[in-house]
Enzyme design. Structure first.
Site, short mmCIF file in Angstrom:
data_model
loop_
_atom_site.label_atom_id
_atom_site.label_comp_id
_atom_site.label_asym_id
_atom_site.label_seq_id
_atom_site.Cartn_x
_atom_site.Cartn_y
_atom_site.Cartn_z
N SER A 292 0.80 -1.22 0.00
CA SER A 292 0.00 0.00 0.00
C SER A 292 0.84 1.28 0.00
CB SER A 292 -0.96 -0.01 1.19
OG SER A 292 -1.90 -1.04 1.05
N ASP A 303 9.24 5.78 -10.77
CA ASP A 303 8.74 6.42 -11.98
C ASP A 303 9.45 7.73 -12.29
OD1 ASP A 303 7.00 4.39 -12.47
OD2 ASP A 303 5.16 5.52 -12.09
N LYS A 317 -0.99 -4.34 -3.12
CA LYS A 317 -2.28 -3.82 -2.68
C LYS A 317 -2.46 -2.40 -3.20
CE LYS A 317 -5.08 -2.68 1.33
NZ LYS A 317 -5.14 -1.24 1.05
#
Length: 455
Positions: A292, A303, A317
């Protein structure tokens, strides 16, 4: 005020409140009314004709649990006892073992032990099943009952019987309960590298990470070679704190977006100007227990080419839960959105794939012990992009680069191979070499306009 949180375990929660909304019964169609009449007929028959007298409240709670049980594994009803568990967990001041657990087919399953707790030191691992406590079978009971048995006065002994996939026989593990004082952020200096460990994403974690960077530089009297952000076995927490931790290292761009049922239900979170780490290289350590909020941070730094993600594929998750109060002592924990990394990728099921896969060779069971992830949970949300089973299992493949055994590493004094490898990488390459390695290794650059996803 809507304040979502992200967590892998229903027993390790951070409170996030949203005012209760009224139900629009006018939107219910005739078929639904007929089903509700059938439910009331069953309820009436049970309370009048069942062989033993039953409590109405127990029947209604069972019906609610059954309804939510038809959804994803992270939606649930919290009664007064659940709220007490919530309070003691978030206070971090109780006698226990330091385990994040869930219930699977009537058995208590370990999601992850918290670092430096009795369970962690005793060798309990993610994916273990606890079948007995002090010789008493707990199979078939409730999760709350098992948790209450594991808690107790600090210093008192307890014995768990463990079934570990990959091992032929159950085995017993003994330990003493201790005060579980979960420090969400700790730091130390190893080989001129600042190591920052995140154990959860509770309130003020972003500020604590920034303070850790300041403390490391002050202690060294200079800037370190770089930082290792250790989020292994971190089950998550507050979404706002995941954004804050990412923002410590980023100066611009989107960090994460969350998207609900409607196409208009999109919230985006962006970095503010200023990099507390002054551009120094970052290695992010994750494993199958990183879930999470941990995945939001790892995905954002990956990224944006800001950090090198190392270790094992994360838990996967990619959903957001909101706590909806129903009364002073009850609430609904409901999955309300999915989240996406800056490049528009959902980590649901697939998790974050490390730039460099590094197995935990110092764990003697790492080859035989299956990895437990979101994709293993029943009724888990399906990723919009179908994932092949081979993708989810590729970290179980043999890597010819890593051949040392746990016994050989122990003789060399290496107790944590993943941390050892990360430190060696930073020390060998230095800041400039790390920047080149990060740019080469990170697989997806952020576009000027983040990719969209289906809703």
């Amino acid at each position: 005020m809507k304040k979502p949180f992200l967590q892998a375990s229903a027993l390790v929660l951070t409170v996030a409140l949203l005012p209760a909304t009224t139900s629009a019964l006018s939107a219910v169609d005739a078929n639904t009314y007929r089903e509700m009449e059938q439910f009331m007929s069953v309820f009436d028959r049970v309370r009048n004709d069942y062989v033993d007298q039953v409590d109405d409240a127990d029947l209604i709670k069972g019906a609610i649990d059954g309804m939510l049980g038809s959804l994803d594994p992270h939606s649930s009803f919290l009664d007064a006892r659940d709220f007490e568990n919530l309070r003691t967990q978030t206070d971090g001041n109780y006698g226990g073992l330091g385990l994040s657990v869930t219930m699977e087919d009537g058995a208590v399953k370990v999601i992850a032990p918290f670092k430096d707790t009795p369970a962690d030191k005793a060798g309990v691992k993610a994916g273990d099943y606890i079948t007995h406590i002090n010789g008493e079978l707990i199979y078939g009971g409730t999760l709350d009952e098992a948790v209450e048995e594991m808690r107790g006065k600090p210093g008192t002994p307890i014995e768990l019987t463990i079934v570990r996939p990959g091992r032929d026989k159950p085995f017993d593990v003994s330990m003493n309960r201790a005060i579980i004082d979960l420090k969400p952020v700790t730091w130390e200096i190893k080989d001129q590298v600042g190591v920052i460990s995140l154990n959860s994403f509770s309130a003020d974690v972003g500020a604590d990470v920034k303070a850790a960077i300041t403390g490391i530089e002050k202690s060294l009297g200079k800037k370190p070679l770089g930082y290792i952000l250790d989020m292994r076995s971190n089950p998550g927490g507050l979404l706002d704190e995941a954004v804050a931790v990412s923002d410590v290292f980023l100066t611009r761009g989107e960090i994460v977006s969350q998207r609900g049922r409607k196409k208009s239900d999109i919230e985006r979170y962006f970095a503010k100007t200023g990099d507390a780490a002054n551009g120094l290289p970052v290695i992010v350590l994750i494993d199958a227990g990183s879930a999470s909020a941990s995945e939001i941070v790892a995905g954002a730094l990956q990224d944006h080419h800001r950090g090198l993600v190392m270790g094992e594929r994360s838990f996967g998750k990619g959903s957001v839960q909101t706590l909806l109060p129903l009364s002073n002592t009850s609430a609904l924990r409901l999955t309300t959105a999915r989240y996406y990394t800056p490049s528009g990728k959902s980590v649901q099921e697939g998790g974050i794939e490390p730039d460099i896969i590094v197995p935990q060779l110092s764990d003697p069971d790492y080859k035989t012990r299956p990895k437990f992830r979101e994709a293993d949970l029943r009724r888990h949300l399906i990723n919009e992009i179908k994932l092949e089973d081979g993708v989810l299992e590729e970290d179980t493949k043999e890597d010819p680069r890593f051949t040392a055994t746990s016994e050989e590493l122990e003789k060399q004094g290496v107790k944590d191979f993943q941390m050892h490898y990360a430190l060696q990488t930073l020390s060998r390459l230095g800041p400039e070499g790390m920047r080149v390695a990060i740019n080469k290794a990170t697989k997806k650059a952020v576009t000027k306009k983040p990719a969209t996803a289906k809703n």
